[in-house]
Scaffold this motif. Structure first.
Motif, short mmCIF file in Angstrom:
data_model
loop_
_atom_site.label_atom_id
_atom_site.label_comp_id
_atom_site.label_asym_id
_atom_site.label_seq_id
_atom_site.Cartn_x
_atom_site.Cartn_y
_atom_site.Cartn_z
N ALA A 134 32.49 21.84 -7.02
CA ALA A 134 31.18 21.64 -7.65
C ALA A 134 30.76 22.89 -8.42
CB ALA A 134 30.14 21.30 -6.60
N ALA A 135 31.04 24.07 -7.86
CA ALA A 135 30.68 25.32 -8.54
C ALA A 135 31.51 25.54 -9.80
CB ALA A 135 30.85 26.50 -7.58
N GLU A 136 32.74 25.11 -9.79
CA GLU A 136 33.63 25.29 -10.94
C GLU A 136 33.34 24.31 -12.07
OE1 GLU A 136 37.65 27.07 -8.75
OE2 GLU A 136 37.44 24.91 -9.08
N ALA A 137 32.72 23.16 -11.74
CA ALA A 137 32.44 22.14 -12.75
C ALA A 137 31.29 22.57 -13.66
CB ALA A 137 32.12 20.82 -12.06
N LYS A 138 31.14 21.86 -14.76
CA LYS A 138 30.08 22.15 -15.73
C LYS A 138 28.92 21.18 -15.53
CE LYS A 138 32.70 25.21 -17.90
NZ LYS A 138 32.39 26.65 -17.87
N TRP A 139 27.72 21.73 -15.41
CA TRP A 139 26.53 20.90 -15.21
C TRP A 139 25.48 21.25 -16.26
CZ3 TRP A 139 27.97 17.38 -11.88
CH2 TRP A 139 28.88 17.72 -10.86
N SER A 140 24.67 20.26 -16.64
CA SER A 140 23.64 20.51 -17.64
C SER A 140 22.47 21.29 -17.05
CB SER A 140 23.14 19.19 -18.23
OG SER A 140 22.60 18.35 -17.23
N LYS A 141 22.25 21.17 -15.73
CA LYS A 141 21.21 21.97 -15.07
C LYS A 141 21.65 22.26 -13.64
CE LYS A 141 18.30 17.88 -14.19
NZ LYS A 141 19.10 16.89 -14.92
N ALA A 142 21.08 23.31 -13.06
CA ALA A 142 21.52 23.79 -11.76
C ALA A 142 21.38 22.73 -10.67
CB ALA A 142 20.73 25.05 -11.38
N SER A 143 20.32 21.94 -10.74
CA SER A 143 20.09 20.93 -9.70
C SER A 143 21.15 19.84 -9.69
CB SER A 143 18.70 20.31 -9.86
OG SER A 143 18.58 19.68 -11.13
N ASP A 144 21.87 19.68 -10.81
CA ASP A 144 22.92 18.66 -10.86
C ASP A 144 24.06 18.99 -9.89
OD1 ASP A 144 21.52 17.23 -12.69
OD2 ASP A 144 22.82 17.66 -14.40
N MET A 145 24.32 20.28 -9.71
CA MET A 145 25.39 20.67 -8.81
C MET A 145 25.07 20.27 -7.38
SD MET A 145 26.98 24.45 -7.97
CE MET A 145 25.50 24.93 -7.09
N THR A 146 23.83 20.52 -6.95
CA THR A 146 23.46 20.14 -5.59
C THR A 146 23.37 18.62 -5.45
OG1 THR A 146 21.18 20.66 -6.24
CG2 THR A 146 22.32 22.27 -4.87
#
Length: 269
Positions: free
Chosen positions: A82-94
């Motif tokens: 999840a940390a290595e992936a690309k997200w549009s905003k920080a909350s998307d990772m959680t």
């Protein structure tokens, strides 16, 4: 849990599937939920791990140093992905980690033959919440201590529902992410259904349907959609004649009220 990058989710899913097969699924679900709780509390850490400008290897090292030995290896590797992936905003990772905590709980329920119970219990509890404003307020109160909500749900449901159901209901109450409790339970229920590649149909009827009626309706929906459909039946005395069925955003309305509304729409047009 909606609106997440499909490519990023696919990256996390691939790693999750690789480690979940040999993992204790109940512990994996609990560990991922604990990671979500940590990242919800530690905003700086969440931003650092989701920062697309930071090298993936550096973020992976941070996760392993922080979580190694504290949660299962499977949870560590899922968090690394999840940390290595690309997200549009920080909350998307959680949100992605929350998603795979739900998937782990659903897989645990399926492995013990209790996934049907879990689907039913999630829906029934959402109806209980909708009918009990005091309970809803207690669980939706963002100022209330997390431990208090956990103890309340344990006292209400402990030993009365499947362990996966209690875990998922608690997760919806503790991590609302801007959703109402009912919406959170519905989204979690949809993910549980996806574990068996099934659709969920919410049926409203004035009277309880018989087993034979449920079987005929499920068979008709299966033929219509080409997939198995799990029925969540809600008895609502306000329904006048027939019943209504909601599958996702589609509504099949056979009630008298529904027919009257359809006539009104046609006349208005």
């Amino acid at each position: 849990m909606r609106g997440l990058s499909r490519a990023s989710l696919a990256t996390v899913e691939e790693r999750f599937n690789a480690v979940a097969g040999s993992a204790d699924l109940g512990r994996l679900a609990d560990d991922l939920d604990a990671v979500v709780d940590l990242l919800d509390r530690e905003h700086g850490l969440r931003r650092a791990l989701s920062d697309p400008a930071r090298p993936a290897e550096q973020k992976a090292q941070t996760v392993r140093a922080l979580l190694g030995g504290k949660v299962s290896d499977a949870a560590v590797e899922t968090t690394v992905a999840a940390a290595e992936a690309k997200w549009s905003k920080a909350s998307d990772m959680t949100a992605a980690l929350e998603r795979y905590s739900v998937v782990a709980s659903a897989a645990e329920a399926e492995s013990t033959g209790r996934i049907d119970e879990v689907e039913d219990e999630l829906f029934r509890f959402s109806r209980i919440v909708a009918a009990n404003p005091e309970l809803r307020r207690a669980l939706a109160d963002q100022a209330a201590p997390v431990q208090g909500k956990q103890e309340l749900l344990q006292n209400l449901l402990g030993g009365k529902v499947a362990p996966s159901s209690l875990r998922l209901i608690t997760q919806a109450a503790v991590h609302p992410r801007g959703r109402s409790l009912e919406t959170g339970l519905e989204e979690i229920g949809q993910l549980v259904a996806q574990q068996r590649q099934r659709l969920v149909a919410v049926v409203r009827s004035a009277v309880e349907l018989t087993d034979a009626q449920k079987q005929r309706l499920a068979a008709w929906l299966r033929n219509s959609y080409g997939r198995d459909v799990h029925l969540n039946v809600e008895v609502d005395p306000r329904v006048i004649g027939g019943f209504s069925v909601r599958v996702g955003d589609e509504i099949i309305d056979t009630t008298i009220v529904g027919r009257i509304e359809e006539v009104r729409r046609r006349l208005a047009g």
